[in-house]
Write an enzyme that holds these catalytic residues in place. Structure first.
Site, PDB file in Angstrom:
ATOM      1  N   GLY A 119      38.775 -46.186  -9.115  1.00 27.50           N
ATOM      2  CA  GLY A 119      38.314 -45.572  -8.122  1.00 27.50           C
ATOM      3  C   GLY A 119      38.095 -44.103  -8.307  1.00 27.50           C
ATOM      4  O   GLY A 119      38.744 -43.625  -7.805  1.00 27.50           O
ATOM      5  N   TYR A 120      36.952 -43.852  -8.890  1.00 25.75           N
ATOM      6  CA  TYR A 120      36.410 -42.621  -9.258  1.00 25.75           C
ATOM      7  C   TYR A 120      35.224 -42.116  -8.338  1.00 25.75           C
ATOM      8  O   TYR A 120      35.232 -41.509  -7.391  1.00 25.75           O
ATOM      9  CB  TYR A 120      36.091 -42.168 -10.444  1.00 25.75           C
ATOM     10  CG  TYR A 120      37.256 -42.417 -11.830  1.00 25.75           C
ATOM     11  CD1 TYR A 120      38.547 -42.274 -11.583  1.00 25.75           C
ATOM     12  CD2 TYR A 120      36.896 -42.295 -12.937  1.00 25.75           C
ATOM     13  CE1 TYR A 120      39.471 -42.515 -12.196  1.00 25.75           C
ATOM     14  CE2 TYR A 120      37.735 -42.393 -14.114  1.00 25.75           C
ATOM     15  CZ  TYR A 120      39.047 -42.578 -13.765  1.00 25.75           C
ATOM     16  OH  TYR A 120      39.916 -42.620 -14.577  1.00 25.75           O
ATOM     17  N   SER A 121      34.195 -43.097  -8.594  1.00 22.85           N
ATOM     18  CA  SER A 121      32.845 -42.675  -7.763  1.00 22.85           C
ATOM     19  C   SER A 121      32.789 -42.842  -6.632  1.00 22.85           C
ATOM     20  O   SER A 121      33.467 -43.937  -6.068  1.00 22.85           O
ATOM     21  CB  SER A 121      31.878 -43.532  -8.458  1.00 22.85           C
ATOM     22  OG  SER A 121      31.814 -43.367  -9.781  1.00 22.85           O
ATOM     23  N   SER A 153      34.181 -51.457 -10.648  1.00 25.33           N
ATOM     24  CA  SER A 153      34.220 -52.703 -11.311  1.00 25.33           C
ATOM     25  C   SER A 153      35.321 -53.609 -10.998  1.00 25.33           C
ATOM     26  O   SER A 153      36.492 -52.990 -10.959  1.00 25.33           O
ATOM     27  CB  SER A 153      33.925 -52.590 -12.773  1.00 25.33           C
ATOM     28  OG  SER A 153      32.825 -51.721 -12.931  1.00 25.33           O
ATOM     29  N   GLU A 236      37.857 -43.934 -22.015  1.00 29.59           N
ATOM     30  CA  GLU A 236      37.020 -44.887 -21.440  1.00 29.59           C
ATOM     31  C   GLU A 236      35.773 -44.822 -22.118  1.00 29.59           C
ATOM     32  O   GLU A 236      35.167 -46.007 -22.922  1.00 29.59           O
ATOM     33  CB  GLU A 236      36.371 -44.529 -19.882  1.00 29.59           C
ATOM     34  CG  GLU A 236      35.406 -45.578 -19.338  1.00 29.59           C
ATOM     35  CD  GLU A 236      35.310 -45.547 -17.946  1.00 29.59           C
ATOM     36  OE1 GLU A 236      35.926 -44.665 -17.260  1.00 29.59           O
ATOM     37  OE2 GLU A 236      34.326 -45.904 -17.404  1.00 29.59           O
TER      38      GLU A 236
HETATM   39  C1  LIG Z   1      27.949 -51.184 -14.311  1.00 31.91           C
HETATM   40  C2  LIG Z   1      28.508 -50.119 -13.491  1.00 31.91           C
HETATM   41  C3  LIG Z   1      30.036 -50.122 -13.468  1.00 31.91           C
HETATM   42  C4  LIG Z   1      30.636 -49.084 -12.899  1.00 31.91           C
HETATM   43  N1  LIG Z   1      31.842 -48.892 -12.737  1.00 31.91           N
HETATM   44  C5  LIG Z   1      32.553 -48.147 -12.233  1.00 31.91           C
HETATM   45  C6  LIG Z   1      34.021 -48.053 -11.879  1.00 31.91           C
HETATM   46  O1  LIG Z   1      34.645 -49.212 -12.235  1.00 31.91           O
HETATM   47  N2  LIG Z   1      34.497 -46.885 -11.045  1.00 31.91           N
HETATM   48  C7  LIG Z   1      33.726 -46.004 -10.909  1.00 31.91           C
HETATM   49  O2  LIG Z   1      34.582 -44.832 -10.239  1.00 31.91           O
HETATM   50  N3  LIG Z   1      32.553 -45.764 -10.939  1.00 31.91           N
HETATM   51  C8  LIG Z   1      31.942 -46.864 -11.765  1.00 31.91           C
HETATM   52  N4  LIG Z   1      30.566 -46.810 -11.919  1.00 31.91           N
HETATM   53  C9  LIG Z   1      29.931 -45.637 -11.373  1.00 31.91           C
HETATM   54  C10 LIG Z   1      29.435 -44.670 -12.424  1.00 31.91           C
HETATM   55  O3  LIG Z   1      30.393 -43.712 -13.047  1.00 31.91           O
HETATM   56  C11 LIG Z   1      28.293 -43.699 -11.840  1.00 31.91           C
HETATM   57  O4  LIG Z   1      27.172 -44.487 -11.300  1.00 31.91           O
HETATM   58  C12 LIG Z   1      27.795 -42.672 -12.671  1.00 31.91           C
HETATM   59  O5  LIG Z   1      28.844 -41.837 -13.084  1.00 31.91           O
HETATM   60  C13 LIG Z   1      26.643 -41.879 -12.125  1.00 31.91           C
HETATM   61  O6  LIG Z   1      26.720 -41.307 -10.864  1.00 31.91           O
HETATM   62  P1  LIG Z   1      25.698 -41.834  -9.743  1.00 31.91           P
HETATM   63  O7  LIG Z   1      25.683 -43.258  -9.783  1.00 31.91           O
HETATM   64  O8  LIG Z   1      26.147 -41.177  -8.460  1.00 31.91           O
HETATM   65  O9  LIG Z   1      24.318 -41.095  -9.998  1.00 31.91           O
HETATM   66  P2  LIG Z   1      23.992 -39.557 -10.022  1.00 31.91           P
HETATM   67  O10 LIG Z   1      25.215 -38.691 -10.635  1.00 31.91           O
HETATM   68  O11 LIG Z   1      23.510 -39.258  -8.636  1.00 31.91           O
HETATM   69  O12 LIG Z   1      22.852 -39.356 -11.090  1.00 31.91           O
HETATM   70  C14 LIG Z   1      21.673 -39.903 -10.616  1.00 31.91           C
HETATM   71  C15 LIG Z   1      20.872 -39.178 -12.000  1.00 31.91           C
HETATM   72  O13 LIG Z   1      20.829 -37.823 -12.121  1.00 31.91           O
HETATM   73  C16 LIG Z   1      21.240 -37.225 -13.549  1.00 31.91           C
HETATM   74  N5  LIG Z   1      22.036 -36.127 -13.291  1.00 31.91           N
HETATM   75  C17 LIG Z   1      23.140 -35.994 -12.457  1.00 31.91           C
HETATM   76  N6  LIG Z   1      23.605 -34.723 -12.773  1.00 31.91           N
HETATM   77  C18 LIG Z   1      23.055 -34.135 -13.640  1.00 31.91           C
HETATM   78  C19 LIG Z   1      23.158 -32.773 -14.537  1.00 31.91           C
HETATM   79  N7  LIG Z   1      23.991 -31.943 -14.040  1.00 31.91           N
HETATM   80  N8  LIG Z   1      22.446 -32.675 -15.594  1.00 31.91           N
HETATM   81  C20 LIG Z   1      21.493 -33.448 -15.949  1.00 31.91           C
HETATM   82  N9  LIG Z   1      21.421 -34.976 -15.232  1.00 31.91           N
HETATM   83  C21 LIG Z   1      22.063 -35.053 -14.096  1.00 31.91           C
HETATM   84  C22 LIG Z   1      21.984 -38.372 -14.001  1.00 31.91           C
HETATM   85  O14 LIG Z   1      21.970 -38.498 -15.305  1.00 31.91           O
HETATM   86  C23 LIG Z   1      21.432 -39.545 -13.599  1.00 31.91           C
HETATM   87  O15 LIG Z   1      20.055 -39.761 -14.216  1.00 31.91           O
HETATM   88  C24 LIG Z   1      30.014 -47.971 -12.555  1.00 31.91           C
HETATM   89  C25 LIG Z   1      28.343 -47.792 -12.626  1.00 31.91           C
HETATM   90  C26 LIG Z   1      27.752 -49.008 -13.282  1.00 31.91           C
HETATM   91  C27 LIG Z   1      26.314 -48.824 -13.367  1.00 31.91           C
END
Ligand SMILES: Cc1cc2nc3c(=O)[nH]c(=O)nc-3n(C[C@H](O)[C@H](O)[C@H](O)COP(=O)(O)OP(=O)(O)OC[C@H]3O[C@@H](n4cnc5c(N)ncnc54)[C@H](O)[C@@H]3O)c2cc1C
Length: 382
Positions: A119-121, A153, A236
């Site tokens: 539970g991070y995001s 997940s 990870e």
């Molecule tokens: C299949 C799957 C499983 C997952 N499982 C887990 C899980 O078990 N637990 C959990 O906590 N999370 C999980 N996640 C979440 C995942 O860690 C996040 O989706 C990811 O960190 C991106 O965050 P966001 O979706 O909020 O996108 P955003 O952070 O909003 O990013 C959107 C876009 O902006 C770009 N961007 C953002 N900041 C910057 C920067 N500083 N410089 C350049 N580009 C940037 C990103 O690269 C991306 O293209 C999962 C995601 C997926 C798809």
């Protein structure tokens, strides 16, 4: 890095090959798989390099590499069933946990008694993870947690969650974060599955409404959550970046190219297909060698660090490219799905599942930032 293994290492390789010959599941039935896990666990090959006092194998890192190489070569099922527990929750508990936490959780992770989720995001914090808002307020011997996580997940099948919360809203963004280990059946936790584009529901939203978590379930000190997470994320990324899975995928792709026809002859004879497969082969080999470079650092006692982002970035790109190439090789049948598609839609599923390895564990842009700032020493992203 010395690429030669010692005579003891090579003897271990022979032992692993012998084990595989005797025990590799032939049909993949649940009974066969259960026996496979039992045998591997009896040899302490699950958590091969983890300390013996908690049930690990106490093995060397170089023999762990041999074990993984041989298992990949034989297309063997994974060693152990608690995926996140083995990949990053366990290593974090071993680094930051109390003696009691290690004794409570590590043997269960090795035995695969249940699943962990992460539970991070949150809806407002993904790449910018340190902006997380889920609050935990101290009340006697408990923390009271309120907030929401997303993209968690396998939350619906997990017994425990490794959870990041904000314990101090006043201090700096990274300082006020704490890590808690929380049973998923605690009153006040609600899990809502989210469907993905491949049709499955592998992740969920998780809501916390006055959830009481004993202070004894804190991993590390209050305010140390960011440090715990940076180390867990490196683990990870290193697990996502493992080459064994990619090598297996490429071998299967080569078999597919021999089977499918392109312009009246096997796709494997098409110069374009051959070039792309050869390119992927070379990149996977570069990843393997990079992995050995990181291993050298670990053998010198240095922790797993930002360098795991290099292979994570490569894996993400390759996963997308190999999925696309497979569908091209299948030709018109590439648009079919499930049982109608070649190999029961295996390649369609892969082509639609790229977000798991591309976005999960941090997006490619974030990996580039880490490589730029923490490996190459370039100026910080503002
Ligand atoms: C299949 C799957 C499983 C997952 N499982 C887990 C899980 O078990 N637990 C959990 O906590 N999370 C999980 N996640 C979440 C995942 O860690 C996040 O989706 C990811 O960190 C991106 O965050 P966001 O979706 O909020 O996108 P955003 O952070 O909003 O990013 C959107 C876009 O902006 C770009 N961007 C953002 N900041 C910057 C920067 N500083 N410089 C350049 N580009 C940037 C990103 O690269 C991306 O293209 C999962 C995601 C997926 C798809």
């Amino acid at each position: 890095m010395d690429f030669d293994f010692t005579p003891e290492d090579e003897a271990f390789r022979a032992e692993v090959r012998d084990f595989i010959k005797k025990h590799l599941p032939k049909k993949g039935t649940p009974e066969e798989l259960a026996r496979w896990h039992e045998q591997a666990r009896a040899r302490r090959w699950v958590g091969f390099a983890w300390p013996t006092e908690y049930g690990g194998g106490g093995g060397t890192l170089s023999q762990q590499v041999i074990l993984k190489e041989e298992m990949a070569r034989a297309k063997a099922p994974p060693l152990g069933t608690c995926f996140m527990g083995l990949a990053w929750v366990g290593p974090s508990i071993l680094s930051y946990g109390t003696e009691e936490q290690k004794r409570k959780f590590i043997p269960d992770i090795l035995d695969g008694k249940y699943q962990w989720c992460t539970g991070y995001s949150e809806p407002g914090s993904g790449s910018d993870l340190a902006a997380l808002k889920t609050r935990a307020v101290r009340d006697g011997d408990d923390y009271v947690v309120n907030g929401q996580k997303i993209w968690t997940s396998i939350a619906m099948w997990s017994k425990w969650i490794i959870l990041l919360v904000r314990t101090d809203a006043g201090s700096g963004k990274h300082e006020g974060i704490t890590c808690l280990l929380v049973p998923m059946d605690t009153p006040g936790i609600t899990v809502r599955p989210i469907k993905n584009m491949a049709g499955g529901a592998m992740f969920a939203e998780v809501f916390f409404d006055n959830v009481r978590v004993p202070v004894a379930n804190r991993l590390g000190e209050e305010g140390q959550g960011w440090q715990v997470t940076v180390s867990a994320l490196a683990h990870e990324r290193s697990s996502i970046a493992e080459v064994a899975g990619l090598q297996r995928t490429l071998e299967d792709l080569k078999a597919l190219a021999k089977k499918c026809k392109k312009n009246g002859r096997p796709a494997a004879q098409d110069p374009g297909v051959r070039r792309r497969i050869a390119r992927a082969d070379a990149r996977i080999e570069a990843m393997r060698l990079n992995g050995l470079r990181f291993l050298t650092r670990q053998l010198r006692g240095e922790p797993v660090g930002p360098e795991t982002s290099v292979n994570k970035l490569q894996r993400a790109a390759l996963e997308v490219e190999l999925g696309e190439l497979a569908l091209e090789i299948e030709g018109p049948a590439g648009v079919l799905d499930k049982d109608a598609a070649p190999e029961k839609g295996k390649w369609q599923r892969m082509a639609l599942s790229w977000p798991e390895v591309v976005i999960g564990g941090g997006t490619p842009n974030i990996q580039r930032n880490i490589i730029a700032e923490r490996i190459l020493g370039l100026p910080k992203d503002p």
